[in-house]
Design an enzyme around this catalytic site. Sequence first.
Site, PDB file in Angstrom:
ATOM      1  N   GLY A   1     -30.023 -42.648  13.141  1.00 54.62           N
ATOM      2  CA  GLY A   1     -31.092 -42.242  14.036  1.00 54.62           C
ATOM      3  C   GLY A   1     -30.584 -41.071  14.851  1.00 54.62           C
TER       4      GLY A   1
ATOM      5  N   GLY B   1     -28.475 -39.336  17.033  1.00 60.35           N
ATOM      6  CA  GLY B   1     -27.193 -39.504  17.702  1.00 60.35           C
ATOM      7  C   GLY B   1     -26.386 -40.713  17.280  1.00 60.35           C
TER       8      GLY B   1
ATOM      9  CG  ASP C   1     -38.863 -45.984  18.042  1.00 60.08           C
ATOM     10  OD1 ASP C   1     -40.005 -45.574  17.729  1.00 60.08           O
ATOM     11  OD2 ASP C   1     -37.817 -45.485  17.599  1.00 60.08           O
TER      12      ASP C   1
END
Length: 332
Positions: free
Chosen positions: A43, A45, A163
């Site tokens: 994802g 980072g 999310d």
Amino acid sequence: MAEGCFKTPAKPKGRTSKGIDVSGGKFNLEIPASPFLARLGYGTGVSVYSLDRGKEQSPWAIKKLNKFYRERQTVQKVCLEKEAELMRKLNHPNIIGFRSYTQTPEGPMLLLEKCDWSLLDVIEERVDKGSNAFEAWKIEKVAKDVVFALEFLHHTLFYMHGDLKSANVLVNGDFDAVKLCDFGVAVKMDEDFTAPAEEYTGTRYWLAKEVLEGSKERITNKAEMYSYGLTVFEMLSLSFPHMEDATDCSTSTETDSSFPEDEDSVVDESENSTLGTRPYLPERLAAFYAADKNYNDILSIYFLCTSENAGERPAANHLASSFREKMAAGEA
């Protein structure tokens, strides 16, 4: 998913973390350097790797910061610490299991239960093979297990996942178990089930209209039920919401040594007027579902949860109760 490109060092160097606290016990656990771990996903980072613990022990997943981010005090580092703190509280059969959080020479690492693959992977494989619609029971299994996880999050801990989408739903076997993962942007709610809209980040294509509009009013847990509806949509449509021309759902193309993506290269999704609305099912699949009564309940969930009016969306505990009634009647 995309695999990172690494050069094999002349002499392999392992990384050892001593005294990792797992379920109250201490033991030595050798964690190889990133180039020697199989990468499961990534994802913004972060990357997730598989850690093989031997034949007699189940493998774990390791979530760690990519090099650019672990060398700086970044939002990603804060999110990983926040996720570890929350994961310690998340004891639920439909939420990925916490194993440990530790500091190593490669930075902080979050150790988690490992599942076979993400729901996104399952959908992409089905599309690649040219297969038709998922069987009704598989979509219902995902809808049921995810809403049980949301019921626990929303109504026991007063958190929203933050999310929700297929990439953050994990699957074991042939839908034997379905679990929610990735809590780095989870949002704490007050006991009236509200939170500031600006704290809910998510992924734009899955966001409810009230979140996208940046309402000055606080959003409720119903905002997340819209994202839940679009996760069901992904299985029904074999595609991503509001992304008719998309061929890759990944949100990052980073490797372990990469820099943050160039913001100028990101498409301005805010110009898409369909965001926050109910996406249409492909005509061919819509006709197929309409002709098979086994999909009736799933279609009802999809339509209810994707209403633009937050007040019309069901809460997670109400949907969970409906599933339990079906299970008691032997219908699910």
